[in-house]
Design a protein around this motif. Structure first.
Motif, PDB file in Angstrom:
ATOM      1  N   ALA A 160      20.523  48.837  53.350  1.00  0.00           N
ATOM      2  CA  ALA A 160      21.058  47.992  54.328  1.00  0.00           C
ATOM      3  C   ALA A 160      22.399  48.537  55.146  1.00  0.00           C
ATOM      4  O   ALA A 160      23.407  47.805  55.189  1.00  0.00           O
ATOM      5  N   ALA A 161      21.964  49.671  55.616  1.00  0.00           N
ATOM      6  CA  ALA A 161      23.089  50.436  56.552  1.00  0.00           C
ATOM      7  C   ALA A 161      24.012  50.838  56.292  1.00  0.00           C
ATOM      8  O   ALA A 161      25.209  50.878  56.753  1.00  0.00           O
ATOM      9  N   SER A 162      24.226  51.050  54.572  1.00  0.00           N
ATOM     10  CA  SER A 162      25.425  51.432  53.964  1.00  0.00           C
ATOM     11  C   SER A 162      25.085  52.181  52.838  1.00  0.00           C
ATOM     12  O   SER A 162      23.916  52.754  52.320  1.00  0.00           O
ATOM     13  N   TYR A 163      25.908  52.701  52.141  1.00  0.00           N
ATOM     14  CA  TYR A 163      25.958  53.444  50.674  1.00  0.00           C
ATOM     15  C   TYR A 163      25.210  52.268  49.808  1.00  0.00           C
ATOM     16  O   TYR A 163      25.366  51.369  49.882  1.00  0.00           O
ATOM     17  N   SER A 164      24.598  52.940  48.694  1.00  0.00           N
ATOM     18  CA  SER A 164      24.125  52.231  47.760  1.00  0.00           C
ATOM     19  C   SER A 164      24.954  51.543  47.004  1.00  0.00           C
ATOM     20  O   SER A 164      26.134  52.174  46.822  1.00  0.00           O
ATOM     21  N   GLY A 165      24.692  50.545  46.220  1.00  0.00           N
ATOM     22  CA  GLY A 165      25.442  49.785  45.432  1.00  0.00           C
ATOM     23  C   GLY A 165      25.772  50.466  44.101  1.00  0.00           C
ATOM     24  O   GLY A 165      26.810  50.539  43.664  1.00  0.00           O
ATOM     25  N   LEU A 166      24.917  51.282  43.798  1.00  0.00           N
ATOM     26  CA  LEU A 166      25.222  52.253  42.464  1.00  0.00           C
ATOM     27  C   LEU A 166      26.095  53.272  42.811  1.00  0.00           C
ATOM     28  O   LEU A 166      26.860  53.512  42.113  1.00  0.00           O
ATOM     29  N   PHE A 167      25.893  53.836  43.997  1.00  0.00           N
ATOM     30  CA  PHE A 167      26.941  54.863  44.387  1.00  0.00           C
ATOM     31  C   PHE A 167      28.272  54.461  44.372  1.00  0.00           C
ATOM     32  O   PHE A 167      29.018  54.687  44.016  1.00  0.00           O
ATOM     33  N   LYS A 168      28.587  53.147  45.032  1.00  0.00           N
ATOM     34  CA  LYS A 168      29.683  52.682  45.285  1.00  0.00           C
ATOM     35  C   LYS A 168      30.448  52.212  44.037  1.00  0.00           C
ATOM     36  O   LYS A 168      31.475  52.296  43.446  1.00  0.00           O
ATOM     37  N   SER A 169      29.432  51.772  42.980  1.00  0.00           N
ATOM     38  CA  SER A 169      29.946  51.121  41.497  1.00  0.00           C
ATOM     39  C   SER A 169      30.615  52.460  41.032  1.00  0.00           C
ATOM     40  O   SER A 169      31.416  52.233  40.243  1.00  0.00           O
ATOM     41  N   PHE A 170      29.905  53.677  40.968  1.00  0.00           N
ATOM     42  CA  PHE A 170      30.391  54.848  40.300  1.00  0.00           C
ATOM     43  C   PHE A 170      31.712  55.196  40.736  1.00  0.00           C
ATOM     44  O   PHE A 170      32.489  55.454  39.968  1.00  0.00           O
ATOM     45  N   PHE A 171      31.953  55.197  42.317  1.00  0.00           N
ATOM     46  CA  PHE A 171      33.115  55.612  42.602  1.00  0.00           C
ATOM     47  C   PHE A 171      34.300  54.540  42.654  1.00  0.00           C
ATOM     48  O   PHE A 171      35.488  54.891  42.609  1.00  0.00           O
ATOM     49  N   ASP A 172      33.784  53.118  42.417  1.00  0.00           N
ATOM     50  CA  ASP A 172      34.799  52.201  42.240  1.00  0.00           C
ATOM     51  C   ASP A 172      35.330  52.343  40.643  1.00  0.00           C
ATOM     52  O   ASP A 172      36.492  52.035  40.449  1.00  0.00           O
ATOM     53  N   LEU A 173      34.796  53.118  39.778  1.00  0.00           N
ATOM     54  CA  LEU A 173      35.242  53.475  38.620  1.00  0.00           C
ATOM     55  C   LEU A 173      36.110  54.667  38.267  1.00  0.00           C
ATOM     56  O   LEU A 173      36.764  54.934  37.323  1.00  0.00           O
ATOM     57  N   ILE A 174      36.145  55.392  39.506  1.00  0.00           N
ATOM     58  CA  ILE A 174      36.975  56.554  39.529  1.00  0.00           C
ATOM     59  C   ILE A 174      38.431  56.180  39.543  1.00  0.00           C
ATOM     60  O   ILE A 174      39.018  55.346  40.278  1.00  0.00           O
ATOM     61  N   ASP A 175      39.273  56.927  38.759  1.00  0.00           N
ATOM     62  CA  ASP A 175      40.826  56.791  38.973  1.00  0.00           C
ATOM     63  C   ASP A 175      41.069  56.853  40.162  1.00  0.00           C
ATOM     64  O   ASP A 175      40.733  57.572  40.969  1.00  0.00           O
ATOM     65  N   LYS A 176      42.289  55.764  40.436  1.00  0.00           N
ATOM     66  CA  LYS A 176      42.672  55.737  41.987  1.00  0.00           C
ATOM     67  C   LYS A 176      43.470  57.133  42.466  1.00  0.00           C
ATOM     68  O   LYS A 176      43.587  57.218  43.620  1.00  0.00           O
ATOM     69  N   ASP A 177      43.941  57.949  41.482  1.00  0.00           N
ATOM     70  CA  ASP A 177      44.552  58.967  42.198  1.00  0.00           C
ATOM     71  C   ASP A 177      43.751  60.293  42.144  1.00  0.00           C
ATOM     72  O   ASP A 177      44.023  61.483  42.314  1.00  0.00           O
ATOM     73  N   ALA A 178      42.444  60.195  41.396  1.00  0.00           N
ATOM     74  CA  ALA A 178      41.543  61.236  40.918  1.00  0.00           C
ATOM     75  C   ALA A 178      40.973  62.245  42.271  1.00  0.00           C
ATOM     76  O   ALA A 178      40.906  63.350  42.184  1.00  0.00           O
ATOM     77  N   LEU A 179      40.976  61.457  43.323  1.00  0.00           N
ATOM     78  CA  LEU A 179      40.355  62.371  44.428  1.00  0.00           C
ATOM     79  C   LEU A 179      41.517  62.526  45.665  1.00  0.00           C
ATOM     80  O   LEU A 179      41.110  63.186  46.525  1.00  0.00           O
ATOM     81  N   THR A 180      42.816  62.355  45.206  1.00  0.00           N
ATOM     82  CA  THR A 180      43.913  62.569  46.147  1.00  0.00           C
ATOM     83  C   THR A 180      43.954  64.153  46.393  1.00  0.00           C
ATOM     84  O   THR A 180      44.020  64.962  45.638  1.00  0.00           O
ATOM     85  N   GLY A 181      43.647  64.351  47.887  1.00  0.00           N
ATOM     86  CA  GLY A 181      43.824  65.722  48.295  1.00  0.00           C
ATOM     87  C   GLY A 181      42.443  66.609  47.933  1.00  0.00           C
ATOM     88  O   GLY A 181      42.557  67.710  48.265  1.00  0.00           O
ATOM     89  N   LYS A 182      41.664  65.960  47.276  1.00  0.00           N
ATOM     90  CA  LYS A 182      40.461  66.878  46.969  1.00  0.00           C
ATOM     91  C   LYS A 182      39.216  67.071  48.089  1.00  0.00           C
ATOM     92  O   LYS A 182      38.943  66.086  48.606  1.00  0.00           O
ATOM     93  N   PRO A 183      38.899  68.396  48.512  1.00  0.00           N
ATOM     94  CA  PRO A 183      38.032  68.277  49.281  1.00  0.00           C
ATOM     95  C   PRO A 183      36.631  67.736  49.089  1.00  0.00           C
ATOM     96  O   PRO A 183      36.170  67.878  47.870  1.00  0.00           O
ATOM     97  N   VAL A 184      36.161  66.908  49.948  1.00  0.00           N
ATOM     98  CA  VAL A 184      34.931  66.145  49.677  1.00  0.00           C
ATOM     99  C   VAL A 184      33.896  66.311  50.901  1.00  0.00           C
ATOM    100  O   VAL A 184      34.364  66.273  52.094  1.00  0.00           O
ATOM    101  N   LEU A 185      32.844  66.607  50.608  1.00  0.00           N
ATOM    102  CA  LEU A 185      31.474  66.929  51.733  1.00  0.00           C
ATOM    103  C   LEU A 185      30.773  65.503  51.507  1.00  0.00           C
ATOM    104  O   LEU A 185      30.346  65.324  50.300  1.00  0.00           O
TER     105      LEU A 185
END
Length: 215
Positions: free
Chosen positions: A81-106
């Motif tokens: 539906a022109a966006s990321y998948s619900g499963l993808f979003k659900s996984f990153f919804d569970l990541i700690d809010k500070d876990a990706l701070t400053g982390k290089p992401v591709l």
């Protein structure tokens, strides 16, 4: 150094996993790192349990910890539906809010048509910017007709190179005057050299004053 790779493809094999693997190879071509790949579809049941109970099963907890502890992240999703998948979003919804701070992401995405090529910019990039990640300039979208094309290969190479450079430890920066400030000093405060062969001969102020008086 550790590289976490999250692939949210729903089939096996999948074009999403293929893109994730090619992005990983492009990154490792410029960086010595240990890749750790997670297939989100294999964690679907655990993700649902965590969303309902608030407690992650052991396998999901290990995956979340892997992403948090990594020095860099590759995240690839199929387009729904022109966006990321619900499963993808659900996984990153569970990541700690500070876990990706400053982390290089591709970022990467796959779809059946080139019409969704901007999904990486209007959906994925805002999500990871919200998580305060260091999102790389080049995101890669691969439509069905892109596979085997040189354009896709060039984008993958460029994106992997960017992530590798972002993950490398920064070289120590020396500001002007720092070397002199850190140089060894004599008891009188004169700068000397740690290497006797290159030592700068210094004359204490008292000796110079006495010599002037003697004249």
């Amino acid at each position: 150094m550790k590289l976490a790779v999250v692939s949210a493809g729903l089939s096996s094999p999948s074009s999403t996993r293929l893109l994730a693997d090619r992005l990983t190879a492009a990154t490792l071509g410029h960086l010595d790192a240990e890749p750790q790949v997670m297939e989100v579809r294999e964690l679907a049941t655990e993700i649902a349990q965590h969303l309902v109970t608030g407690f992650p099963p052991a396998r999901l907890a290990a995956a979340l910890d892997t992403v948090a502890a990594a020095d860099g992240l590759i995240a690839v999703t199929p387009v729904f539906a022109a966006s990321y998948s619900g499963l993808f979003k659900s996984f990153f919804d569970l990541i700690d809010k500070d876990a990706l701070t400053g982390k290089p992401v591709l970022l990467g995405a796959t779809g059946g048509t080139a019409r969704h090529s901007l999904v990486t910019e209007h959906a994925l990039r805002p999500l990871f910017t919200h998580l305060r990640a260091q999102v790389q300039p080049t995101a890669v979208y691969a439509a069905s007709q892109d596979w085997g094309e040189q354009g896709l290969a060039r984008r993958i190479t460029r994106a992997g190179t960017e992530l590798a450079h972002a993950m490398r430890p920064a070289a120590p920066h020396t500001t002007p005057g720092t070397a002199a400030a850190l140089a060894p000093r004599s008891p009188t405060g004169a700068i000397t050299s740690a290497d006797p062969a290159n030592a700068i001969r210094t004359v204490p102020f008292e000796q110079r004053l006495a010599a002037l008086r003697a004249d």
